[in-house]
Scaffold this active site. Structure first.
Site, mmCIF file in Angstrom:
data_model
loop_
_atom_site.group_PDB
_atom_site.id
_atom_site.type_symbol
_atom_site.label_atom_id
_atom_site.label_comp_id
_atom_site.label_asym_id
_atom_site.label_seq_id
_atom_site.Cartn_x
_atom_site.Cartn_y
_atom_site.Cartn_z
ATOM 1 N N ARG A 97 0.844 -1.189 0.000
ATOM 2 C CA ARG A 97 0.000 0.000 0.000
ATOM 3 C C ARG A 97 0.885 1.245 0.000
ATOM 4 N NH1 ARG A 97 -2.364 -3.756 3.356
ATOM 5 N NH2 ARG A 97 -4.564 -4.226 2.978
ATOM 6 N N HIS B 209 -8.732 -15.903 12.411
ATOM 7 C CA HIS B 209 -7.294 -16.113 12.563
ATOM 8 C C HIS B 209 -7.043 -17.610 12.686
ATOM 9 C CE1 HIS B 209 -5.878 -12.007 12.707
ATOM 10 N NE2 HIS B 209 -6.855 -11.687 13.548
ATOM 11 N N ASP C 241 -2.031 -20.962 9.424
ATOM 12 C CA ASP C 241 -1.392 -19.874 8.682
ATOM 13 C C ASP C 241 -0.283 -20.375 7.767
ATOM 14 O OD1 ASP C 241 -3.001 -17.939 9.706
ATOM 15 O OD2 ASP C 241 -1.537 -17.075 11.071
#
Length: 454
Positions: A36, A122, A152
């Site tokens: 970003r 999560h 993850d």
């Protein structure tokens, strides 16, 4: 290196996507991370070997730049929630139109379909929904999440990287790219499928004594127990009598593989995530907002409300928002024991079904800890077809990841008998019937024909 010449565009994200990009980079791919604009720093500690481009994808000009980069690339790794890329005009339909050879890898928690597709979550939530969290922990204690390694990194980044390599390999033959739907729930399921296959470790009709390893082996050899039944058992039961460790397999693959999956742990030492003693940090059961809690019916809920906006949803759902000013601050480490006590009492006041009804559809990152016998019937898993049933009626995870054009088609007929296809395979490799017969008569090979499995 193996992936030299492969160009990868990685949209900046957290944990699993950076790990996926790092794996590809480590093996030679050119990985360009799209960050970003106006970001003062990056939390990507798995960025070795990558390049960075800063873009504002919310502006049409920025989206146009990304499209142009994708035209000249082989892989796009996209870690956003369901629908985000489509709103930006950067979904698979638009991107693959300009580059049909692109591998569009979507790495999310709950996948691109199902009732939880747009939900926040999560690692602890994903392994709760997989059924595996219900099996982790000590007897008579709450289920315990092993940091954020299972979903993850092992089930997310690593399996996504495998899907990308599979799609690149297939592209050599077809010349076409495709979309990879990587749900961390299903990737955990796939990596730990042995748990599901072995969850019912009793042969019906046999006593407890008859179900011991020695008795099972005896009955198998006497053909009183089928191979399909025998193969339900824990792999260790089958491998130890065979002397698995006498084959000289190098142990380094397990050490290095485990360490590699835990790269984030190694490379995030300076982020402040692991400054406290074991069990007192954010992701190792220290934080009250990343924990499991027992419900009124003896079941559990998994809480992963790390971000402030998710934590607010947690407080609201628990009914604690009416007196929130009296609660300790979320990140006050010294008050974590008190917060955990409050949450423990609160979750104990309702059943798992009641809490699920309250939190479903919210961004509180609160999910039920599903048991193995309930996981396949949960609406989200059922809608995604996350489980399959074979010819013997065994339930197991669907192969993952899900490739849009060339998905896996698992065999449902059960595993082969030992030596069932010996003559067939040797014939395919050029052996004559006489050669096969001689090898069999001399005891070099064994051919076991299967009977009908109807």
């Amino acid at each position: 290196m193996a992936l030299a010449g492969i160009r990868v565009i990685e949209l900046a994200g957290l944990a699993p996507a950076p790990f996926c990009g790092m794996i590809l980079s480590d093996f030679g791919a050119k990985v360009i991370r799209v960050d970003r604009i106006k970001a003062s720093m990056t939390v990507d500690v798995q960025s070795r070997g990558k390049q960075s481009v800063a873009l504002d994808l919310k502006k049409p000009q920025g989206a146009a730049v990304l499209k142009r980069l994708c035209v000249e690339s082989d892989v796009l790794i996209e870690p956003f929630r369901n629908g985000v890329m489509e709103k930006l005009g950067l979904g698979p339909n638009e991107i693959l139109k300009d580059n049909p050879r692109l591998i569009y890898a979507r790495l999310t928690g709950f996948g691109q379909s199902g009732s939880y597709a747009k939900a926040a979550g999560h690692d602890i939530n994903y392994i709760a929904m997989s059924g595996l969290l219900s099996m982790l922990g000590r007897h008579n204690e709450n289920p315990y999440a092993p940091l954020n390694l299972l979903a993850d990194f092992a089930g997310g980044g690593l399996i996504c990287a495998m899907g990308i390599v599979l799609a690149l390999l297939e592209r050599v033959k077809s010349g076409q790219g495709q979309v990879i739907d990587t749900s961390m729930v299903e990737k955990v399921l796939r990596r730990c499928s042995a748990v599901y296959l072995n969850s019912n470790d009793k042969i019906k009709g046999l006593t407890k004594k008859q179900n011991t390893l020695t008795e099972r082996n005896k009955r198998f050899k006497q053909k009183q127990v089928s191979q399909a039944q025998y193969y339900k058992y824990d792999p260790v039961d089958r491998l130890l009598p065979l002397g698995m460790w006498t084959f000289g397999l190098p142990p380094s693959w397990a050490v290095e593989g485990a360490a590699y999956v835990g790269s984030f742990l190694w490379k995030s030492q300076n982020l402040g995530l692991w400054n406290r003693s074991r069990g007192e940090n954010m992701l190792d059961s220290g934080a009250p907002f990343y924990e499991t809690y027992k419900t009124a019916d003896g079941k559990y809920m998994a809480v992963g409300a790390i971000e402030p906006q998710f934590y607010e949803e947690l407080i609201k759902g628990n009914g604690l928002d009416l007196d929130a000013s009296q609660l300790p601050l979320q990140m006050s480490f010294s008050d974590w024991p008190e917060l955990k006590r409050i949450f423990t009492e609160t979750f104990a006041s309702k059943t798992q079904a009641e809490w699920s009804k309250i939190f479903d559809g919210t961004d509180a990152c609160v999910t039920p800890v599903l048991s193995l016998d309930k996981v396949s019937s949960h609406p989200h898993n059922r809608e995604r077809g996350s489980f399959i049933v074979d010819a013997q009626g065994e339930i197991s995870p669907r192969p993952a990841p899900l490739l849009s054009r060339t998905p896996a088609t698992p065999c449902l007929s059960g595993g082969p008998l030992i030596g069932e296809h010996t003559d067939l395979v040797l014939a395919e490799y050029g052996y004559s019937k006489d050669e096969i017969a001689k090898l069999q008569s001399s005891g070099i090979i064994e051919c076991n024909k299967t009977k009908s499995r109807l």
